[in-house]
Design a protein around this motif. Sequence first.
Motif, PDB file in Angstrom:
ATOM      1  N   ASP A 113       0.831  -1.209   0.000  1.00 43.37           N
ATOM      2  CA  ASP A 113       0.000   0.000   0.000  1.00 43.37           C
ATOM      3  C   ASP A 113       0.862   1.255   0.000  1.00 43.37           C
ATOM      4  OD1 ASP A 113      -2.345  -1.440  -0.043  1.00 43.37           O
ATOM      5  OD2 ASP A 113      -2.565  -1.464   2.144  1.00 43.37           O
ATOM      6  N   ASP A 114       1.986   1.195   0.748  1.00 43.87           N
ATOM      7  CA  ASP A 114       2.910   2.339   0.763  1.00 43.87           C
ATOM      8  C   ASP A 114       3.507   2.566  -0.624  1.00 43.87           C
ATOM      9  OD1 ASP A 114       2.525   2.750   3.501  1.00 43.87           O
ATOM     10  OD2 ASP A 114       4.074   1.285   4.020  1.00 43.87           O
ATOM     11  N   VAL A 115       3.883   1.477  -1.284  1.00 46.17           N
ATOM     12  CA  VAL A 115       4.450   1.582  -2.632  1.00 46.17           C
ATOM     13  C   VAL A 115       3.417   2.168  -3.590  1.00 46.17           C
ATOM     14  CG1 VAL A 115       5.384   0.297  -4.582  1.00 46.17           C
ATOM     15  CG2 VAL A 115       6.056  -0.322  -2.256  1.00 46.17           C
ATOM     16  N   ASN A 116       2.186   1.696  -3.493  1.00 44.38           N
ATOM     17  CA  ASN A 116       1.129   2.211  -4.369  1.00 44.38           C
ATOM     18  C   ASN A 116       0.874   3.693  -4.116  1.00 44.38           C
ATOM     19  OD1 ASN A 116       0.708  -0.242  -5.640  1.00 44.38           O
ATOM     20  ND2 ASN A 116      -0.866  -0.904  -4.201  1.00 44.38           N
ATOM     21  N   ALA A 117       0.993   4.130  -2.847  1.00 45.44           N
ATOM     22  CA  ALA A 117       0.805   5.546  -2.514  1.00 45.44           C
ATOM     23  C   ALA A 117       1.900   6.390  -3.159  1.00 45.44           C
ATOM     24  CB  ALA A 117       0.806   5.730  -0.996  1.00 45.44           C
ATOM     25  N   LEU A 118       3.136   5.885  -3.131  1.00 49.12           N
ATOM     26  CA  LEU A 118       4.248   6.606  -3.763  1.00 49.12           C
ATOM     27  C   LEU A 118       4.044   6.686  -5.276  1.00 49.12           C
ATOM     28  CD1 LEU A 118       7.311   5.154  -1.804  1.00 49.12           C
ATOM     29  CD2 LEU A 118       6.436   7.478  -1.686  1.00 49.12           C
ATOM     30  N   ILE A 119       3.587   5.586  -5.870  1.00 48.07           N
ATOM     31  CA  ILE A 119       3.357   5.568  -7.322  1.00 48.07           C
ATOM     32  C   ILE A 119       2.248   6.562  -7.688  1.00 48.07           C
ATOM     33  CG2 ILE A 119       2.526   4.154  -9.230  1.00 48.07           C
ATOM     34  CD1 ILE A 119       3.935   1.764  -7.942  1.00 48.07           C
ATOM     35  N   LYS A 120       1.232   6.648  -6.821  1.00 45.45           N
ATOM     36  CA  LYS A 120       0.151   7.605  -7.075  1.00 45.45           C
ATOM     37  C   LYS A 120       0.677   9.044  -7.044  1.00 45.45           C
ATOM     38  CE  LYS A 120      -4.406   9.039  -5.403  1.00 45.45           C
ATOM     39  NZ  LYS A 120      -5.452   8.853  -4.365  1.00 45.45           N
ATOM     40  N   LYS A 121       1.560   9.340  -6.081  1.00 43.04           N
ATOM     41  CA  LYS A 121       2.154  10.686  -6.015  1.00 43.04           C
ATOM     42  C   LYS A 121       2.991  10.963  -7.255  1.00 43.04           C
ATOM     43  CE  LYS A 121       2.314  11.033  -0.975  1.00 43.04           C
ATOM     44  NZ  LYS A 121       3.181  11.155   0.213  1.00 43.04           N
ATOM     45  N   LYS A 122       3.730   9.937  -7.715  1.00 49.54           N
ATOM     46  CA  LYS A 122       4.545  10.093  -8.924  1.00 49.54           C
ATOM     47  C   LYS A 122       3.657  10.436 -10.121  1.00 49.54           C
ATOM     48  CE  LYS A 122       5.527   6.473 -11.316  1.00 49.54           C
ATOM     49  NZ  LYS A 122       5.036   6.804 -12.687  1.00 49.54           N
ATOM     50  N   ASP A 123       2.533   9.721 -10.240  1.00 48.53           N
ATOM     51  CA  ASP A 123       1.611   9.971 -11.350  1.00 48.53           C
ATOM     52  C   ASP A 123       1.046  11.386 -11.286  1.00 48.53           C
ATOM     53  OD1 ASP A 123       2.034   7.389 -12.203  1.00 48.53           O
ATOM     54  OD2 ASP A 123       0.204   6.578 -11.281  1.00 48.53           O
TER      55      ASP A 123
END
Length: 212
Positions: free
Chosen positions: A17-27
Amino acid sequence: MKMTEENSPEMSNITIDDVNALIKKKDEIEEQIKAYFDVLEDQGVGIEGPLVDAEGYPRADVNLYQIRTARHNISCLQNDHKAIMAEIEEALHKLHACEKAKRDQNQAETSEEPMEQEVTLPPPFARVDTVTEGSPASAAGLRVGDEVIEFGSVNTKNFQNLQNIASVVQHSEGKALRVGVIRSGQKVQMTLTPQRWSGRGLLGCNILPVQR
């Protein structure tokens, strides 16, 4: 626009979930960068196009404030993008390391399980002496040499003599019985249904008591 420690997930306990949150911020950062590039494209100057005319005067045909703001924001966002990509790479590395450690632990526990079973298995109270081919016992998977530790309601603690097993069989015709044996040092569970067949009795096997 800069990432702060408060906005970053705790790397020591990283989850998917933390990784997905970072990817969302990147997007989100990439979308903002694209939006500012669209502004520059609309103005027809791009990221490095000149803002003065041939005589050195500020161009009057473009919105200078909008262009300078877009270029500044793009520069900041590109730094943020570089930083969050590094965070994602580190987070993925730690997540994979954690998953590998869990797999290794599960494999170690699995390899230790037979040894634990061997230590904790109850002593057998009977042994299978013969099994007739085509009998209910044979169909259930019972084999010669199997050491019985459970036969329906009879177990190591309450077994007294073979009459205990005979009584269970007589009262369980056509009913599935849970049978547990020790085979090659491992516990094997099976279901045996006492029933009429072409041979004698309801089981088609001979069981002898084990001297204790």
